[in-house]
Design a protein around this motif. Structure first.
Motif: not given
Length: 432
Positions: A97-121
């Motif tokens: 559901a998230f991957m289908t709808t994220y374009r309505t409120f964010s961008t791919m670059t933002e999502i990728v950066d947040l996932l990187f940040e969470r992994y590092r954390l």
């Protein structure tokens, strides 16, 4: 754990029941209760592996399960790989559901950066989480990238493949080998595929549909265009209805399989339809309109005789109703609705004399098929039918509003070799 009395008495084990909403910082959660069974920890009781079952010691407890309903972008991304204690608490449809709808409120670059940040954390683990929790989160983040590459590969087909190369660099340099080894291989395979056969937003190839239409009706460049040399030799009334329905199903299935889920989002389709950026949806809409107009054209142009006109048009109406039933048997709801839309159009509906030549049984069949798409209760009838038959291999007689289901399991033709009969072809906006 929740006390058992908090749950309705009709609650069965394993079933989730909505309880309430909870609000926390930057997030709103939907809380459900699930009734689960556990055994007493008394060491003198037989083990669960033994044949004896100490029923007197079975007890029930309530598990509180929270799923995110709304939240900030950071919170939504966190719940793609949450630090859960049990797989029962995972929302299986959330990632898709998230991957289908994220374009309505964010961008791919933002999502990728947040996932990187969470992994590092969680690699740093400054919060001193248990190693088991840390490993689940890290594996969860890797799984998100796996799902993303598997189901939404076109997201990464951009100039120079910038984002995909960025992910590849992170996986090889910062991700643990146990999490990133398979992911690195998948990324490289995707890059190789992009470079060999790059994604192109081309016009979708359409199978032509040899259904007849009078050349004087004036259709040009429609989705069901007919080669000129065949127009004069085709007679719709001589065409087997099951073959016509199968041809339509082949075309609809080809288009339906090409539909990209996020193209159906209102923000994409509503704003970009004129620019053609929702090409896969536009193709299904054009096909739907072409079939509907074909129904109208064949009926209105089938004869020029004023005396025999109503009788001939009545035959064509009956033939289209039978084709619609065949589409229903094949679970092709797109062409079914298109045919019914043509028959319900003002130009056909007003032909009272022509409708009088339609037999009572066929007319009743038309009414029953029309009830599938009734507007009552927000098209509840069609929604329930689609939910019930969506994954069924065949149309189910007990769930069908129609009574005519002629040996569909035994019927097979050369057309059905082109498309899986277990596929349900939906009307594109059935759930919009």
């Amino acid at each position: 754990m929740m006390p058992a009395q908090d749950l309705p008495g009709s609650q069965t084990p394993g079933q989730r029941v909505f309880w309430r909403e909870e609000r926390e910082d930057e997030a709103i959660y939907s809380v459900s209760l699930k009734k689960v069974r556990y055994r007493s920890s008394d060491k003198f009781l037989p083990s669960p592996d033994e044949d004896e079952q100490p029923v007197s010691h079975l007890q029930w407890e309530m598990m509180k399960i929270r799923t995110i309903k709304a939240g900030s972008l950071t919170k939504l991304v966190e719940h793609l790989a949450p630090p859960i204690a049990s797989f029962d608490e995972v929302d299986p449809g959330y990632i898709m559901a998230f991957m289908t709808t994220y374009r309505t409120f964010s961008t791919m670059t933002e999502i990728v950066d947040l996932l990187f940040e969470r992994y590092r954390l969680f690699v740093e683990n400054a919060a001193q989480e248990k190693e088991e929790v840390v490993d689940k989160v890290l594996r969860g983040i890797a799984s998100v990238f796996h799902v993303w590459l598997e189901h939404f590969p076109s997201d990464f087909d951009e100039p120079d493949y910038t984002t995909l190369l960025k992910i590849q660099s992170f996986v090889t340099s910062e991700m643990r080998a146990s999490h990133g080894e398979e992911l690195a291989k998948k990324i490289q395979q995707r890059l190789d595929k992009f470079r060999i056969t790059p994604f192109e937003d081309e016009d979708i190839e359409i199978i032509t549909c040899p259904l007849p239409v009078s050349p004087k009706f004036g259709f040009q460049d429609d989705m069901c265009s007919i080669p000129e040399e065949t127009e004069s030799c085709l007679d719709f009334l001589t065409q087997p209805t099951n073959e016509c329905a199968e041809q339509l199903t082949v075309m609809d299935a080809k288009l339906f399989k090409k539909v990209i889920a996020w193209h159906c989002l209102g923000c994409v389709w509503g704003k970009n339809k004129k620019e053609g950026r929702a090409a896969t949806v536009k193709a299904t809409v054009d096909q739907f309109n072409a079939v509907s107009l074909r129904v109208i054209s064949t009926i209105l142009t089938c004869t020029e005789s004023k005396t025999s006109g109503p009788n001939m048009r009545g035959k064509y109406i009956s033939q289209w109703i039978n084709v619609a039933q065949e589409c229903r048997d094949l679970k092709n709801f797109s062409s079914l609705k298109a045919i019914l839309s043509g028959l319900q159009s003002a130009s056909i509906h007003r032909l009272k004399k022509s409708w009088s030549h339609v037999s009572r049984d066929v007319h009743n069949l038309f009414l029953e098929l029309s009830n599938i798409f009734s507007e009552d209760s927000n098209q509840q009838s069609s929604r329930e039918l689609l939910m019930k038959e969506g994954t069924a291999k065949w149309a189910q007689p007990e769930s069908s509003p129609t009574k005519k289901l002629p040996n569909i399991k035994k019927r097979k033709s050369r057309f059905m070799d082109l498309v899986s009969v277990s596929m349900t072809v939906l009307h594109t906006f059935s759930f919009s």
